[in-house]
Design an enzyme around this catalytic site. Sequence first.
Site, PDB file in Angstrom:
ATOM      1  N   SER A   1     -10.081  -0.322   6.820  1.00 26.82           N
ATOM      2  CA  SER A   1      -9.469  -0.197   5.493  1.00 26.82           C
ATOM      3  C   SER A   1      -8.824  -1.441   4.917  1.00 26.82           C
ATOM      4  CB  SER A   1      -8.436   0.922   5.501  1.00 26.82           C
ATOM      5  OG  SER A   1      -9.090   2.150   5.316  1.00 26.82           O
TER       6      SER A   1
ATOM      7  N   LYS B   1       0.845  -1.192   0.000  1.00 27.46           N
ATOM      8  CA  LYS B   1       0.000   0.000   0.000  1.00 27.46           C
ATOM      9  C   LYS B   1       0.881   1.243   0.000  1.00 27.46           C
ATOM     10  CE  LYS B   1      -3.961   1.968   2.529  1.00 27.46           C
ATOM     11  NZ  LYS B   1      -4.884   1.803   3.667  1.00 27.46           N
TER      12      LYS B   1
ATOM     13  N   SER C   1      -9.859   2.035   2.641  1.00 21.70           N
ATOM     14  CA  SER C   1      -8.952   2.746   1.774  1.00 21.70           C
ATOM     15  C   SER C   1      -7.954   1.869   1.035  1.00 21.70           C
ATOM     16  CB  SER C   1      -8.201   3.799   2.588  1.00 21.70           C
ATOM     17  OG  SER C   1      -7.349   3.164   3.527  1.00 21.70           O
TER      18      SER C   1
HETATM   19  N1  GLN Z   1     -13.245   4.368   6.121  1.00 27.17           N
HETATM   20  C1  GLN Z   1     -12.607   4.740   7.342  1.00 27.17           C
HETATM   21  C2  GLN Z   1     -12.152   6.169   7.271  1.00 27.17           C
HETATM   22  O1  GLN Z   1     -12.383   6.748   6.277  1.00 27.17           O
HETATM   23  C3  GLN Z   1     -11.448   3.818   7.637  1.00 27.17           C
HETATM   24  C4  GLN Z   1     -10.222   4.137   6.911  1.00 27.17           C
HETATM   25  C5  GLN Z   1      -9.049   3.299   7.316  1.00 27.17           C
HETATM   26  O2  GLN Z   1      -9.184   2.272   7.957  1.00 27.17           O
HETATM   27  N2  GLN Z   1      -7.872   3.779   6.976  1.00 27.17           N
HETATM   28  O3  GLN Z   1     -11.595   6.715   8.168  1.00 27.17           O
END
Ligand code: GLN
Length: 448
Positions: free
Chosen positions: A149, A50, A125
């Site tokens: 995410s 990532k 994400s």
């Molecule tokens: N969707 C969540 C957010 O927008 C989680 C994102 C994540 O785990 N990095 O914060």
Amino acid sequence: MITLKEALNLPAEEISSLRNELKREIENKKEINAYVALDESGDGVPLLVKDNIQVKGWNVTAASKILQGYVAPYDATVIEKIKSAGLAPFGRANMDEFAMGSSTESSYYGKTLNPHDHERVPGGSSGGSAAAVAAGVAIAALGSDTGGSIRQPAAFCGIVGMKPTYGRVSRWGLGAYSSSLDQIGPMTQNVEDAAILYDIISGHDRRDSTSADIKYAPVTPNLDPKRELTIAVVENYIEGASLDIQKGYETAIKALEGEGHKIVRKKMMGAKYDIAAYYIIATAEASANLSRYDGIRYGNRAEGVEDLKDLYLKTRSEGFGEEVKRRILLGSFVLSSGYYDAYYLKAQRVRHLIKNEFEEIFKEADLILSPVAPTVAFKFKEMANPLQMYLSDAYTVGVNLAGLPAISLPVMKNSDGLPVGLQLIGKHFDEQTLFDGALSLENAVAYE
Ligand code: GLN
């Protein structure tokens, strides 16, 4: 695509042909946009990373304009670990900018497509990591999970994604979003590969002060899907989920019962509190963490500025996308002196209650079964309203607030052929039971 387990057993001379095959596949499926770059580092088994994990010499950008041109000066601990295990970082995976999002639509490099339906999001994400594994253009990948995410894109793309206990995997070299919630974890084709990669990246690291200095036993050699476990299902959780998810849930419960596990039914306070506490704590921490991107030390710097303040202002205004700015504003607001007690402090108290609630259930159960998301993968722009997108994190953020380990795996497909994923949640540092239960569920549902 061959599994991680198989790839790790390949003779060295076959790895370069594997690499070439992978490159051809990536080129063939370019429109998915799972990779933002094909950087390579070393000759081992290729592992997708990532774009928020430091790999020495790479332009690691967290999919942000503000980090264009930044070159990582060191390897993250997880990268050191994978290199010593015979893996080599290969390619930067697309993601939501600074890991803020649930759809990978906020990336500076454009969206990633869900390989099952190109009109739908891969989740986020870590959407690039999930889409690549699902499309057969990566053997496995590393993601990061602050509020879902890893697990949610895994569910949307039909792969396995695992978030370790907070403190189990070093965060040294992970671009910080919300430091009290962030964890790096594996995204793989199956549960066994997730266990293998989890074992490789886990363990104490003195460079991360939140890394847990406790005894660590690898899970892979002891994987046992035959252990009979007590698994809690959260009755009131499922009511808010779509029919597809409800059906998947029922299927999984039957499958688990069929394997000899005992199911107990529980209730939890639920999503309303989780979401509120999460979006206060995560944005508060993010506003502090992102203050370092000011055009002085990292990446992109605005041109034609008048003075230092102007440099900060222009660099940040040009460099951050809309969602990141929204979160910095929210976070600065909840931390501001007049509102600190009303929001931040209260959110910390709610976080404590959430933790206690999980602990209460774990007095009786070994694992909890829960949906990952309220729906299957949604369409692009379907969540145009930010609040709507935040609400879709209902089932994942509580796990991060409580610091628990969890694994998401596909259990069936809906009538449109879209994967339905569920998660198992475990006790702190009891990844062994988590993987044992996940392997049992994977065997029982036989997802294809
Ligand atoms: N969707 C969540 C957010 O927008 C989680 C994102 C994540 O785990 N990095 O914060």
